[in-house]
Design a protein around this motif. Structure first.
Motif, PDB file in Angstrom:
ATOM      1  N   PHE A 154      46.819  27.723  30.791  1.00 51.86           N
ATOM      2  CA  PHE A 154      46.875  26.861  29.607  1.00 51.86           C
ATOM      3  C   PHE A 154      47.146  27.681  28.348  1.00 51.86           C
ATOM      4  CE2 PHE A 154      43.837  23.542  31.676  1.00 51.86           C
ATOM      5  CZ  PHE A 154      44.883  23.118  32.473  1.00 51.86           C
TER       6      PHE A 154
ATOM      7  N   LEU B 274      44.122  17.675  37.586  1.00 50.83           N
ATOM      8  CA  LEU B 274      45.477  18.213  37.582  1.00 50.83           C
ATOM      9  C   LEU B 274      46.492  17.230  38.158  1.00 50.83           C
ATOM     10  CD1 LEU B 274      44.855  21.904  38.732  1.00 50.83           C
ATOM     11  CD2 LEU B 274      45.402  21.099  36.424  1.00 50.83           C
TER      12      LEU B 274
ATOM     13  N   TRP C  70      45.078  20.011  29.374  1.00 49.55           N
ATOM     14  CA  TRP C  70      46.128  19.636  30.310  1.00 49.55           C
ATOM     15  C   TRP C  70      46.837  18.355  29.839  1.00 49.55           C
ATOM     16  CZ3 TRP C  70      49.628  21.176  33.231  1.00 49.55           C
ATOM     17  CH2 TRP C  70      50.093  20.510  34.371  1.00 49.55           C
TER      18      TRP C  70
END
Length: 495
Positions: A44, A180, A127
């Motif tokens: 990230f 995810l 995310w």
């Protein structure tokens, strides 16, 4: 040792373990989670470095100290963060405190309920920004502003709703994988619904609540083995239910900000009023329905959850001209529908081995479907007589088509606004059809994406939680000496 044995490292950790032993699996699984979490955070950092930038409102090279010019958000106000920041903070409290504590009803699973909620949220904030940013890249970079932070919290809500359907049955590593996989599907569905179908869903009842609920239920079904619904630890306690009510109260108080956070002008004002009224009516009806279904006594699971259903059911139409009495009617319907779900439908789902620990179908799923249907109805009846030019702010696709893709400008009370690239010239009926298409697509993406995710979560490499360890904190946490989870066995009560 002077420390209670629960806080000491287990003795088996210092002894040689066979590769297949339960102790070795636990130690290896925990180490695997740590490695994966660190790798994700490093990824990230690299992606933010490559693709993210401050919005111009936060860029010192464009405003403020570097130039002496005031940011537009600072003109005539002391709030340099603009009007969305207070509502962003409200939604932030909902995500971390509201959802977290609402899930603490399980007697021996409080650490995981609050702790994994925080883990998922912290991961999804990053995310979600990245995935959403990739859908809106400009000049190889995407900008971060307060509205982007608010959108990231909405993404968190979708994943936490899905997590609630499988609460007590996921490991921390599985939570990372759930986040995810779900976020790209969530963002893609939302992008199609908002930017291609141009559907109205101000409070996210379709794109957040319906999606999150049925994604989670589908994933739970794919993850569930026969007999998984029989576990004596799948129940609440007096203290754990009190903690869960803390979450309910936080969510109830701040839900108007959730539904109104992305609105502007009179739409924002109207969304707050409509949500407030819907929640109030929903609460009264939820209490009444609970007493009727439970032979004169209140059921705590109904009160913790069904009292919030009015916020979900009004979400899609929160900024529309539904009238104050309309908001009250929606709240009444939502309270009755949600209690009916907990009292009747939940038992039928469990009998079919469709496990839904938190009852997300009853709080988010069915009220979200009701919101989607209301969105179709109110879109079909929306007119210039009711909205004036504000119609084009709620339904940009209804604005007239412009030549050469130029902006369509219109005047509202607060000034001149525009629809970038012009509208699509839709009729009310056409807009309603696109609302229906968005709801259908959301259900399809949620169910198919959830089934795929559930099968992924079953992979042995993710160290799935064994049935005998469901709903127990001590599988993943050091617990205090008064922790007393019962051994596996018995049939759990429906929630």
């Amino acid at each position: 040792s002077l420390l209670p044995v629960q806080f000491c490292k287990p003795a088996f950790a210092f002894l040689p373990q066979s590769p297949g032993s339960a102790a070795a699996t636990m130690e290896f699984g925990n180490a695997k989670f740590g490695a994966v979490a660190l790798a994700l955070q490093a990824l990230f950092v690299a992606l933010f470095a490559a693709f993210a930038k401050y919005d111009e409102q936060a860029d010192a090279g464009l405003w403020g100290n570097a130039t002496g010019r005031l940011r537009p958000a600072e003109v005539g106000t002391e709030n340099s963060l603009g009007p969305n920041y207070p509502m962003f903070q409200d939604v932030h409290v909902m995500i971390f405190a509201g959802f977290g504590f609402l899930m603490t009803f399980l007697k021996w699973y409080g650490f995981c309920s609050v702790g994994l909620n925080m883990l998922i949220s912290a991961l999804v904030i990053q995310w979600g920004m990245l995935v959403n940013g990739f859908f809106h890249l400009k000049d190889a970079k995407f900008s971060i502003d307060i509205q982007g932070l608010l959108a990231a919290d909405f993404a968190c809500a979708a994943v936490l709703i899905s997590f609630g359907a499988m609460l007590g049955r996921l490991s921390p590593l599985q939570c990372l994988v759930l986040s995810l996989v779900e976020i790209p599907i969530f963002v893609a569905n939302e992008y199609v619904g908002l930017y291609i179908f141009k559907a109205a869903d101000m409070g996210g009842s379709m794109f957040v609540h319906v999606f999150g609920a049925y994604f989670g239920i589908a994933a739970s079904k794919a993850l569930t083995a026969p007999g998984d619904g029989k576990n004596s630890n799948d129940h609440s306690g007096y203290s754990s239910d009190l903690f869960a009510m803390i979450g309910t109260i936080f969510l109830w108080l701040y839900w108007p900000s959730f539904n109104a956070g992305l609105a502007s002008g009179d739409d924002k004002h109207r969304a707050v009023i409509n949500t407030y009224l819907s929640l109030a009516a929903c609460t009264v009806v939820a209490y009444a329905a609970s007493a009727l279904f439970e032979k004169g006594k209140f059921e705590m699971s109904h009160i913790q959850n069904a009292t919030l259903a009015g916020g979900v059911a009004v979400g899609t139409v929160a900024d529309m001209m539904i009238r104050p009495y309309g908001a009250l009617i929606i709240g009444c319907l939502a309270g009755l529908l949600s209690v009916f779900g907990y009292a009747v439908i939940a038992k039928k789902l469990r009998a079919a081995n469709i496990l839904d620990t938190c009852g997300v179908n009853n709080l988010h799923g069915m009220p979200g479907l009701l919101a989607g249907l209301l969105g179709i109805i109110y879109s079909a009846s929306a007119s210039l007589d009711d909205y004036g030019n504000g119609l084009y702010q709620i339904f940009p696709a209804r604005a007239p088509v412009t030549a050469n893709g130029s902006a369509f400008e219109y005047v509202v009370k607060d000034g001149t606004l525009s629809v970038e690239g012009g509208g699509a010239g839709r009729s009310a009926g056409s807009q309603a059809a696109f609302q229906a298409a968005a709801l259908g697509l959301t259900l399809l993406c949620a169910v198919l994406g959830g089934l795929l995710t559930g099968f992924i979560l079953r992979l042995p490499i993710l160290d799935p939680v064994r049935m005998e360890n469901f709903f127990q904190d001590d599988r993943f946490w050091h617990v205090p000496s008064n922790y007393d989870a019962r051994p596996f066995g018995g049939r759990a009560a429906c929630r």
